[in-house]
Design a protein around this motif. Sequence first.
Motif, PDB file in Angstrom:
ATOM      1  N   LEU A 139       0.862  -1.175   0.000  1.00  0.00           N
ATOM      2  CA  LEU A 139       0.000   0.000   0.000  1.00  0.00           C
ATOM      3  C   LEU A 139       0.903   1.230   0.000  1.00  0.00           C
ATOM      4  O   LEU A 139       1.619   1.491   0.969  1.00  0.00           O
ATOM      5  CB  LEU A 139      -0.895   0.010   1.237  1.00  0.00           C
ATOM      6  N   VAL A 140       0.868   1.985  -1.099  1.00  0.00           N
ATOM      7  CA  VAL A 140       1.802   3.089  -1.297  1.00  0.00           C
ATOM      8  C   VAL A 140       1.048   4.409  -1.184  1.00  0.00           C
ATOM      9  O   VAL A 140       0.126   4.680  -1.963  1.00  0.00           O
ATOM     10  CB  VAL A 140       2.498   2.982  -2.664  1.00  0.00           C
ATOM     11  N   LEU A 141       1.459   5.241  -0.225  1.00  0.00           N
ATOM     12  CA  LEU A 141       0.804   6.521   0.030  1.00  0.00           C
ATOM     13  C   LEU A 141       1.596   7.676  -0.585  1.00  0.00           C
ATOM     14  O   LEU A 141       2.811   7.607  -0.723  1.00  0.00           O
ATOM     15  CB  LEU A 141       0.669   6.741   1.537  1.00  0.00           C
ATOM     16  N   ASP A 142       0.906   8.720  -0.935  1.00  0.00           N
ATOM     17  CA  ASP A 142       1.446   9.986  -1.456  1.00  0.00           C
ATOM     18  C   ASP A 142       1.683   9.945  -2.959  1.00  0.00           C
ATOM     19  O   ASP A 142       0.877  10.442  -3.720  1.00  0.00           O
ATOM     20  CB  ASP A 142       2.734  10.420  -0.739  1.00  0.00           C
ATOM     21  N   GLY A 143       2.822   9.406  -3.400  1.00  0.00           N
ATOM     22  CA  GLY A 143       3.201   9.492  -4.807  1.00  0.00           C
ATOM     23  C   GLY A 143       2.722   8.320  -5.637  1.00  0.00           C
ATOM     24  O   GLY A 143       2.364   7.261  -5.127  1.00  0.00           O
ATOM     25  N   LYS A 144       2.715   8.520  -6.942  1.00  0.00           N
ATOM     26  CA  LYS A 144       2.366   7.478  -7.889  1.00  0.00           C
ATOM     27  C   LYS A 144       3.417   7.427  -9.002  1.00  0.00           C
ATOM     28  O   LYS A 144       4.063   8.419  -9.301  1.00  0.00           O
ATOM     29  CB  LYS A 144       0.988   7.727  -8.512  1.00  0.00           C
ATOM     30  N   GLY A 145       3.538   6.237  -9.621  1.00  0.00           N
ATOM     31  CA  GLY A 145       4.476   6.091 -10.722  1.00  0.00           C
ATOM     32  C   GLY A 145       5.879   5.779 -10.227  1.00  0.00           C
ATOM     33  O   GLY A 145       6.267   6.141  -9.119  1.00  0.00           O
ATOM     34  N   GLY A 146       6.657   5.081 -11.046  1.00  0.00           N
ATOM     35  CA  GLY A 146       8.027   4.749 -10.693  1.00  0.00           C
ATOM     36  C   GLY A 146       8.171   3.502  -9.853  1.00  0.00           C
ATOM     37  O   GLY A 146       9.257   3.212  -9.337  1.00  0.00           O
TER      38      GLY A 146
END
Length: 406
Positions: free
Chosen positions: A267-274
């Motif tokens: 689960l990745v918070l804040d940014g998207k992509g990469g």
Amino acid sequence: ILTITTWDSAGEQFNGYQIHQALTKIGHKSDMSVMIKRLDDKSIHVLGNALTRLYDKTCAALLESLLGLRSILPISGSTIFLKKYYRDADLIHLQIIHGNSFFSLLNIPFMSRRHKVVWTIHDPWMMTGHCVHPLDCERWKNGCGNCQDFEIPFQIRRDSTALMWKIKHWIMYHSDVTLIVASKWMYEKVRMSPILSHLPCYIIPLGLDLEKFRPMDRKLCREEFGIPDDANVLAFRFRGVDDHFKGWHYIKEALLSINPEKLTYLLVLDGKGGLDILKEKYNVLELGWSSPDTIVHALNAADIFLMPSIAEAFGLMAVESMACGTPVIVFDGTALPDIIHAPEGGISVPAKDSKALADAITELLKDEQRYTQLVENGLRIVREEYTLERYIQRHIELYTSLLNKE
């Protein structure tokens, strides 16, 4: 009380809005003066006017960029001296005044001649010649100059770090200011800083609304994100592949070195992509910049929150995670190990050690007894030290003691 800061609503834990709300609720007169206003509140005032803002965004910003300065040439903040709410204030509380180009540090000596002034220092920027976090550089202790990294935030075009350091030094030695920091780590930095060490300084940790940040039904939270109940779930913040401070490089190395024994979600918070490099091994859910409710549900859905920052003056998301019953893994060398009471309330591993981070993740997912103990300890620590009520009360007590000295 008059609070001066960049925003009213964005990042309310850092900009004084929570204190403003609490003071107003219990009957004190409280005003805020901000660069960017989003809330419909008559006690929140916008600094500057069309002309001063145009100057700050164009002339001042360009000149500061060319000269390697910051928060020296803007003039919008100076318009506050003409306001009745400023003249009527008993105490000025400075919060984030270097977030945008609107407030000159040169205002502070003048303010402190007429008013009691409190300043919450949220990061070490005021101790350095340009950077928000000096990392391994020690030059902030003796005047900066000969800067080795122009790119670290805040970026500069030329090396004016010695000049900027001297300007800050002069300003603070001509100001009567009481400092607030949120952690012992920051307190120790202040005490080592030739710019700030002569000023009184108090530690007031940030506080959480525990009615919002609390343990919830983990199965229901996982269903919201389409995650099976029996999967392993790791959560972390992502500020982009060029992030300097939040430890993305070490998270990536650690996760790539692990061979998951069962289905694992990120689960990745804040940014998207990469994040494509992780998608071969993991189910990656990029939540982007999320609402507080989404963050609470994500932290409740996770088994572990990873926060291996290499620079952190407090680490609010670590406390938010503990409040949701999710253990945290951090790096040594920042405020975080003390904030989470490692090893009692969370796990701290050697800084910049991706293998140690990977080992800690793997071992904690297998050790049910230790996992349960970390959850219980984390919830207790948050209730004892990081409640919003205690945060507000500590400020009121400090305000009262300073005004009584008059």
